[in-house]
Design a protein around this motif. Structure first.
Motif, mmCIF file in Angstrom:
data_model
loop_
_atom_site.group_PDB
_atom_site.id
_atom_site.type_symbol
_atom_site.label_atom_id
_atom_site.label_comp_id
_atom_site.label_asym_id
_atom_site.label_seq_id
_atom_site.Cartn_x
_atom_site.Cartn_y
_atom_site.Cartn_z
ATOM 1 N N LEU A 17 42.389 37.702 42.990
ATOM 2 C CA LEU A 17 42.768 36.744 41.938
ATOM 3 C C LEU A 17 43.030 35.369 42.554
ATOM 4 O O LEU A 17 42.585 34.345 42.036
ATOM 5 C CB LEU A 17 44.020 37.232 41.199
ATOM 6 N N ASN A 18 43.740 35.355 43.659
ATOM 7 C CA ASN A 18 44.067 34.069 44.292
ATOM 8 C C ASN A 18 42.838 33.359 44.840
ATOM 9 O O ASN A 18 42.850 32.145 45.025
ATOM 10 C CB ASN A 18 45.112 34.271 45.392
ATOM 11 N N SER A 19 41.772 34.140 45.077
ATOM 12 C CA SER A 19 40.539 33.494 45.567
ATOM 13 C C SER A 19 39.684 33.030 44.378
ATOM 14 O O SER A 19 38.587 32.513 44.571
ATOM 15 C CB SER A 19 39.744 34.461 46.445
ATOM 16 N N GLY A 20 40.167 33.262 43.135
ATOM 17 C CA GLY A 20 39.444 32.785 41.951
ATOM 18 C C GLY A 20 38.543 33.830 41.326
ATOM 19 O O GLY A 20 37.857 33.550 40.343
ATOM 20 N N ALA A 21 38.548 35.036 41.877
ATOM 21 C CA ALA A 21 37.691 36.093 41.307
ATOM 22 C C ALA A 21 38.381 36.740 40.113
ATOM 23 O O ALA A 21 39.613 36.799 40.048
ATOM 24 C CB ALA A 21 37.405 37.151 42.367
ATOM 25 N N ASP A 22 37.598 37.223 39.161
ATOM 26 C CA ASP A 22 38.135 38.103 38.123
ATOM 27 C C ASP A 22 38.206 39.499 38.714
ATOM 28 O O ASP A 22 37.461 39.834 39.647
ATOM 29 C CB ASP A 22 37.216 38.127 36.898
ATOM 30 N N VAL A 23 39.101 40.315 38.158
ATOM 31 C CA VAL A 23 39.271 41.668 38.696
ATOM 32 C C VAL A 23 39.151 42.688 37.579
ATOM 33 O O VAL A 23 39.687 42.493 36.486
ATOM 34 C CB VAL A 23 40.646 41.807 39.398
ATOM 35 N N VAL A 24 38.455 43.779 37.877
ATOM 36 C CA VAL A 24 38.379 44.937 36.992
ATOM 37 C C VAL A 24 39.031 46.094 37.735
ATOM 38 O O VAL A 24 38.726 46.325 38.912
ATOM 39 C CB VAL A 24 36.906 45.295 36.670
ATOM 40 N N THR A 25 39.936 46.810 37.076
ATOM 41 C CA THR A 25 40.566 47.955 37.736
ATOM 42 C C THR A 25 40.754 49.101 36.752
ATOM 43 O O THR A 25 40.827 48.876 35.538
ATOM 44 C CB THR A 25 41.936 47.563 38.359
ATOM 45 N N GLY A 26 40.851 50.303 37.288
ATOM 46 C CA GLY A 26 41.175 51.474 36.462
ATOM 47 C C GLY A 26 42.477 52.096 36.934
ATOM 48 O O GLY A 26 42.773 53.234 36.619
ATOM 49 N N GLN A 47 48.234 32.533 36.397
ATOM 50 C CA GLN A 47 48.523 31.342 37.196
ATOM 51 C C GLN A 47 47.241 30.659 37.703
ATOM 52 O O GLN A 47 47.170 29.450 37.756
ATOM 53 C CB GLN A 47 49.400 31.737 38.379
ATOM 54 N N VAL A 48 46.260 31.487 38.051
ATOM 55 C CA VAL A 48 45.032 30.883 38.597
ATOM 56 C C VAL A 48 43.917 30.816 37.552
ATOM 57 O O VAL A 48 42.795 30.422 37.866
ATOM 58 C CB VAL A 48 44.521 31.664 39.843
ATOM 59 N N GLY A 49 44.214 31.218 36.310
ATOM 60 C CA GLY A 49 43.201 31.156 35.254
ATOM 61 C C GLY A 49 42.124 32.212 35.414
ATOM 62 O O GLY A 49 41.003 32.059 34.919
ATOM 63 N N ALA A 50 42.465 33.305 36.080
ATOM 64 C CA ALA A 50 41.499 34.409 36.238
ATOM 65 C C ALA A 50 41.837 35.503 35.217
ATOM 66 O O ALA A 50 42.826 35.412 34.495
ATOM 67 C CB ALA A 50 41.556 34.974 37.648
#
Ligand code: NDP
Ligand code: HSE
Length: 445
Positions: free
Chosen positions: A95-104, A122-125
């Motif tokens: 997230l802090n690197s600007g990536a979106d995250v998908v998790t289960g 906070q980072v708009g992700a």
């Protein structure tokens, strides 16, 4: 052939779910690209052991043990490792690197959801987690988006396949809990250590996730009241069947109002309960899951399907991946979760529901009046009472054991857990009562 720009996808974990996500992504890449408007390039898969055998055959060159470098190279990170650490740190890093995250990862979201959603905002992700509750069943998106304009009153969820399989076997085949658990293990539904399932931990994590979404409030997993199915007997299931009920392990998330102060709160709880055979949840058999949502305007909705399984869960993960990729293509910040209702989670003692109490009582004049008096003393109203003669009571050293006994099955109107617990304590201490055989909550009415 349309030329798309490529979005770089990093996958963390290639177990039951991760390996299927990789397989589907590689097989259906072109189709997904046309849905998204960008190519989805799987740039790497982080695992612990790059040489381990996988559920499906995947290109060897994709595997790495260097998760951190992989994360930093990606537009979208899919976390399917499970556990708390290093999954939590990896998601924060992504997230802090600007990536979106998908998790289960339900365990992680139930424990650290507030921190992770705040980091995303906070980072708009964006943090997507459709697979974290109900596996393949679309329930997160309906609660977050489709019902965002409504007010959810209550969720009744069968969110653990293992326990539903066990209780269903006990109901349909008259199996014992031990026998049904052994079958669940043999068929691969239950883990070698089934504690998380049968003690309700897995369902409690999902309840915390669903309650937070439905009521726009933080719901710590520790605040979810939890009882598993280990004390459920074949006799209870059989009695339930005869009375027109089925026993289900329910995750219940409910908007409650304090009768004294009028303040709203949330009840989040997991416990076995009697469900009428006429309720749609009674028809959820085997290891299937279902989430029954009662909303003020929409009324009753039910979401049903596979709550687990590598391929089935991969469907939910890929749905999230497509959403994340579309957002990348469209641009703009992620949509934050709304946790601004700040409703408190109330103690189980204040929760009101109906109960079925089974008693063995001395079959003598005045006993019914005594029992009725105990309920009345605690302000618990009896809805129905059925009496049948019973064989001599069990070996308990009570004066009642020498007398003829009768079985009483009492269903109450809605009463608080506190009042019910006090009633049961008084019943157990009364000489007219040989045994309190069973106390079960009745839900879904
Ligand atoms: P598995 O245990 O089958 O797979 C975990 C994967 O993560 C393995 O490939 C493992 O690598 C890798 N991994 C674990 N720790 C690390 C680490 N420290 N560094 C790098 N890689 C690591 O899990 P599942 O696929 O069953 O579950 C994944 C997630 O999906 C969990 O959060 C689970 O709760 C959730 N989920 C699972 C469902 C299911 O049906 N299985 C249903 C719904 C949600 P290696 O193979 O090398 O050991
Ligand atoms: N152990 C879980 C179940 C898997 O039995 O439903 C999905 O969370």
């Amino acid at each position: 052939m349309i030329e798309y720009r490529n979005l770089k996808i990093a996958l963390l974990g290639a177990g039951s779910v991760g390996s299927r996500v990789a397989q589907l992504l590689l097989e259906h890449g072109d189709e997904l690209a046309s849905r998204v408007g960008a190519g989805l390039e799987l740039v790497g898969i982080a695992v612990r052991d790059v040489d381990a055998e996988r559920h499906v055959s995947l290109p060897r060159e994709l595997f790495t043990t260097d998760a951190e470098s992989l994360i930093l190279s990606a537009d979208i990170v899919i976390e399917l490792m499970g556990g708390i650490e290093p999954a939590r740190s990896y998601i924060l890093e992504a997230l802090n690197s600007g990536a979106d995250v998908v998790t289960g990862n339900k365990a992680l979201l139930a424990l650290h959801g507030t921190e992770l959603f705040a980091a995303a905002e906070q980072v708009g992700a964006q943090l997507y987690y459709e697979a974290a509750a109900g596996g393949a069943i679309p329930i997160i998106r309906p609660l977050r988006d489709s019902l965002a304009g409504d007010r959810v009153k209550r969720i009744l969820g069968i969110v653990n396949g293992t326990t539903n399989f066990i209780l269903d076997r006990m109901d349909v085949d008259g199996d014992t809990l031990e026998g049904a658990l052994a079958t669940a293990t043999a068929l691969g539904y239950a883990e070698a250590d089934p504690t998380a399932d049968i003690e309700g931990f897995d369902a409690a994590q999902k309840a915390a996730i669903l309650a937070r979404l439905a009521f726009h409030s933080a719901v710590p997993v520790e605040a979810v009241h939890r009882e598993g199915i280990t004390s459920i007997t074949a006799d209870q299931v059989e009695r339930a069947r005869r009375a027109g009920y089925v026993v289900k392990l329910l995750a219940i998330c409910e908007r409650v109002v304090d009768p004294v102060t009028g303040e709203e709160g949330i009840s989040a709880r997991v416990h076995p309960a009697l469900v009428s055979r006429l309720h749609p949840l009674a028809a959820v058999h085997g290891a299937k899951n279902a989430v029954f949502v009662e909303a003020e305007a929409a009324g009753d909705l039910m979401f049903y399907g596979a709550g687990a399984g590598g391929l089935e869960t991969a469907s939910a993960v890929l749905g999230d991946l497509v959403s994340a990729a579309r957002r990348h293509v469209a641009g703009g910040p992620g949509v934050g979760e709304s946790f601004t209702a700040y409703l408190p989670v109330v103690d189980i003692g204040k929760v009101q529901t109906r109960y079925q109490i089974t008693l063995e009582v001395v079959d003598a004049t005045g006993v019914l009046a005594t029992i009725a008096g105990i309920f009345s003393d605690h302000d618990v109203s009896v809805e129905t009472l059925e009496q049948s003669s019973a064989a001599a009571a069990g070996p308990a050293a009570s004066p009642a054991t020498v007398a003829e006994t009768a079985t009483l099955v009492i269903v109450t109107h809605r009463a608080s857990e506190q009042a019910l617990a006090a009633t049961v304590a008084s019943l157990a201490g009364n000489t007219a009562v040989a045994r309190v055989t069973s106390v079960m909550r009745v839900e879904g009415a």
